[in-house]
Write an enzyme that holds these catalytic residues in place. Structure first.
Site, mmCIF file in Angstrom:
data_model
loop_
_atom_site.group_PDB
_atom_site.id
_atom_site.type_symbol
_atom_site.label_atom_id
_atom_site.label_comp_id
_atom_site.label_asym_id
_atom_site.label_seq_id
_atom_site.Cartn_x
_atom_site.Cartn_y
_atom_site.Cartn_z
ATOM 1 N N ASP A 280 0.506 2.866 -0.344
ATOM 2 C CA ASP A 280 0.041 2.020 0.830
ATOM 3 C C ASP A 280 -0.747 1.032 0.176
ATOM 4 O O ASP A 280 -1.037 0.585 -0.940
ATOM 5 C CB ASP A 280 -0.861 2.838 1.868
ATOM 6 C CG ASP A 280 -1.104 2.302 3.184
ATOM 7 O OD1 ASP A 280 -1.117 3.025 4.256
ATOM 8 O OD2 ASP A 280 -0.724 1.118 3.374
HETATM 9 C C1 GLC Z 1 -1.535 -0.738 5.889
HETATM 10 C C2 GLC Z 1 -1.001 0.787 6.592
HETATM 11 C C3 GLC Z 1 0.259 1.038 6.488
HETATM 12 C C4 GLC Z 1 1.247 0.054 6.560
HETATM 13 C C5 GLC Z 1 0.782 -1.012 5.278
HETATM 14 C C6 GLC Z 1 1.745 -2.182 5.263
HETATM 15 O O1 GLC Z 1 -2.573 -0.505 5.372
HETATM 16 O O2 GLC Z 1 -2.018 1.711 6.189
HETATM 17 O O3 GLC Z 1 0.622 1.954 7.645
HETATM 18 O O4 GLC Z 1 2.608 0.234 6.602
HETATM 19 O O5 GLC Z 1 -0.560 -1.296 5.202
HETATM 20 O O6 GLC Z 1 1.287 -2.930 6.709
#
Ligand code: GLC
Length: 735
Positions: A280
């Site tokens: 993430d």
């Molecule tokens: C965010 C979220 C995740 C998302 C990623 C890209 O922090 O936790 O669900 O897909 O970043 O935006």
């Protein structure tokens, strides 16, 4: 910068080679760059001026690294993606195309209800269809991968991201996870240009953050993890989901992104997942803050050893993997396997044949936000709303004066979090939708009454005037979309005080009041449920939400949603969920006037509205359920049947639910577990037989030795309208 012809020859040469040969041609730096994922501003062409605009120095990386990176985060728009890909290929020595990824969670331009609302539809077909449409709109706009479905099981409505989940039940979350993956991916990603690769998230158990505070510690037994939190991720992978995203939280004391037990041993070895595992946002570097890495180099080492293939938005890999390999602290084979997974998905998506895949600015105009897609969004929004209370107020009559009051009366904020590619300007607002349903015999007077969290005297005066002149009051209240979603945890989950004050003032008029709620979580409805005559839970219903709510308010549609997450009586009850264990002591209640039982002195144990609950304008009657035998064997299932009758005056849809309780296990077992459900539509007066088949495999659970099997013994089945059903159908499993 190479010419398109050179570029084309490079691409075609890749087609002839095997990916192994391509890997063999890559330098170590080129391999490591494939593992880096940055957001759009870092890429040339994103701004259309051919310059890399991102703050590379903040990441300590070179332009060369960006030119060799493997994927982009947050890309969308056919022309933009074509431009970025074109410029990228001109600068990439081996002509390896970029993967374009984005958060297409509940729609692209046509925004569907938030996933918690979709869950409340219990409609797997419409859920799948919403993903089909989202994929089609995203793919023609140049997206290759969506970071969805999010299947985190949730039990704590203080957590802002419960809106992104389908709820508190592992079986239902698994079924929805499968449906979303089917919709996004289809069955032939290489040739079906209207699909995108899916990425199930957040692995694992992100929804169990302590205190409901986002990014907080998660700590539970492995048995609890496997019984409740892991099934939906596994279901998505069994459905063929191409990617997995790590979660920010710790799992058993180790952050998921650096957790080899969770990622190597369980995800890759036990479950056999060999697709891409992406971190993430910034989660690799966060291993330092968590306290399991001294610096970015150690963070890179732990993440690559855990099997994380792509590092999102930080540069620990880009800056340190090369040196870690040279110092023999990381085996280059780990990097090779990560790169191969990335190249394999690019090949599976056909990007080596056509790096622009389905991106098509002309077709994009026809497909994105087209009427058919908007109609599908309206239908799913209608099915996702849950009628929580109705004392002869709904459906509204289309005559006389209706006062529509509240911050959501004329608001475009119906899309909810994770709808960044949608636009609030496209939303059909509730006031306009309601007006479109009225003729001259009725009048709709609209007043804000207050903003989401503030109010002025003028707003009150206007609202009071509208209410005093009206025969019925509709209040459009709730949380604005920034009050939930990522980093949107709330300790107080009531409506904002100004909205409660508005209810108190209007209640004094003694007129019928119906409240429509727009919100991203189950709320503490004190000051609402005890003050008004009707409550329709609309969640964030998406682009067509205003029309869907108006359909339900006027009876052009009949509410059929059923809760998939409990509404607590108050925040003090949390976590409260239907599939809980029993207690050794009886469960009491404040007015029971008994001591030494499991109870609160000041509130009931029961949620205000339980899992599976929802009302209808119809009246569904259940006959006494029948069970085919009170003995089940490992190879002899049993059947459970009930006769359902619509004793109401309008056609309606009921969700008949089958639950089971294992009376005695090797470990304690939940008071109820959802095992199956049927959605049944009946005309007034119509009846039908609803039958379920229950087999031994549905009775299996994780024992204390983490083995998954059923025990012989006594069970009880229940079939009814929600998880409070108590008509017992006892049976035994014999072995
Ligand atoms: C965010 C979220 C995740 C998302 C990623 C890209 O922090 O936790 O669900 O897909 O970043 O935006």
């Amino acid at each position: 910068m190479s010419k398109p012809s050179e570029q084309a020859s490079r691409i075609s040469s890749i087609n002839n080679q095997t990916l192994t040969e391509l890997l063999g041609q890559m330098t170590l730096d080129e391999k490591i760059a494939q593992l880096l994922q940055l957001a759009v501003p870092f890429y040339e062409g994103a701004e259309g001026d051919g310059l890399i605009t991102g703050p590379m120095e903040s990441l300590g990386i070179s332009e060369e690294t960006v030119r060799n990176s493997g994927s982009v985060l947050g890309m969308a728009g056919a022309a933009e993606t074509i431009n970025v890909q074109r410029v990228h290929l001109q600068n990439n020595r081996l002509g390896i195309p970029l993967l374009m990824m984005a958060d297409i969670v509940h729609g692209f331009k046509t925004i569907f209800p938030v996933p918690l609302a979709i869950g409340c539809s219990w409609d797997l077909e419409l859920a799948e269809q919403s993903a089909v449409i989202a994929a089609k709109e995203a793919s023609v706009s140049g997206v290759h991968v969506t970071y969805a479905p999010m299947v985190d099981l949730v039990r704590d409505p203080r957590w802002g991201r419960v809106m992104e989940s389908t709820g508190e039940d592992p079986y239902l979350n698994s079924e929805f996870g499968r449906a979303f993956v089917r919709g996004f991916q289809g069955t032939d990603l290489a040739n079906d240009m209207d699909r995108v690769a899916a990425c199930v998230k957040h692995f694992a158990a992100y929804g169990a953050a302590e205190g409901g505070r986002d990014y907080n510690t998660v700590d539970m037994s492995e048995r609890q993890l496997r019984e409740f939190y892991l099934p939906a991720y596994k279901a998505a992978l069994d459905e063929g989901c191409e990617m997995v995203m790590t979660s920010f939280n710790t799992v058993d004391g180790i952050p998921a992104t650096g957790n080899s037990n969770l990622m190597r041993k369980l995800l890759r070895e036990e479950w056999g997942f060999d697709g891409i595992l992406i971190s993430d946002w910034g989660a690799v570097k966060e291993l330092i803050a968590h306290g399991i890495a001294a610096d970015e180099s150690e963070a890179a080492q732990k993440a690559i050893q855990a099997g994380v293939d792509i590092e999102m938005m930080t540069s620990c890999y880009a800056k340190h993997l090369s040196e870690l390999v040279e110092n023999k602290e990381v085996d280059v084979a780990l990097i090779d396997e990560a790169v191969m997974r990335i190249l394999t998905l690019k090949q599976k998506l056909g990007l080596f044949d056509n790096p622009y895949r389905a991106a098509d600015p002309e077709r994009e105009k026809e497909i994105v936000f087209c009427d058919a897609h908007r109609e599908a969004a309206r239908e799913l929004a209608v099915k996702s709303c849950v009628l929580l209370k109705n004392e002869d107020v709904l459906p509204l009559k289309r005559n006389g004066k209706i006062a529509l009051i509240g911050p959501f009366a004329q608001s475009g904020d119906l899309l909810g979090p994770w709808s960044w590619t949608g636009s609030k300007e496209d939303v059909v607002q509730l006031a306009d939708a309601m007006k479109s349903k009225l003729n001259s015999s009725a009048e709709l007077v609209v007043a804000a009454g207050c903003d989401f969290e503030t109010a002025t005297e003028a707003q009150w005066v206007e609202a009071l005037a509208a209410a005093e002149a009206a025969d019925v009051i509709v209040l459009a209240l709730g949380e604005h979309s920034d009050m939930s979603g990522e980093a949107g945890s709330r300790a107080n989950i009531q409506l904002p005080e100004v909205q409660l004050e508005l209810i108190r003032k209007l209640e004094e008029l003694g007129k019928p009041i119906a409240v429509v709620l727009f919100n991203g979580r189950p709320l503490d409805l004190h000051g609402v449920y005890d003050k008004v005559d009707a409550i329709l839970e609309a969640w964030f219903p998406g682009s067509e939400g205003g029309l869907a709510v108006a359909d339900l308010l006027f009876g052009d549609a009949n509410p059929s949603g059923r809760l998939t997450m409990s509404f607590p009586f108050s925040v003090g009850q949390i976590p409260v969920y239907y599939n809980a264990f029993n207690t050794g002591r009886p469960q009491g209640a404040p007015d029971a006037q008994v001591k030494y039982v499991s109870q609160y002195l000041d509130i009931p144990n029961e949620p205000l509205y339980p899992f599976g609950y929802g009302l209808s304008y119809s009246l569904f009657d259940y006959s006494e359920a029948q069970i085919s035998s009170d003995i089940m064997t490992a190879d002899q299932s049993i059947k459970i049947a009930v006769k359902l009758t619509n004793k109401g005056e309008v056609a309606g849809e009921e969700t008949v639910q089958l639950y089971v309780r294992d009376i005695s296990g090797e470990v304690v077992r939940p008071l109820k577990e959802l095992k199956d459900f049927r959605k049944i539509t009946l005309q007034p007066g119509e009846s039908c037989e609803v039958e379920f088949e229950l087999s031994e495999s549905q009775l299996r659970y994780y024992h204390s030795d983490l083995k998954h099997y059923s025990d012989a013994g006594a069970f009880v089945a229940y079939v009814g309208p929600n998880s409070k059903v108590n008509t017992e159908l006892p049976f035994k499993l014999t072995k």
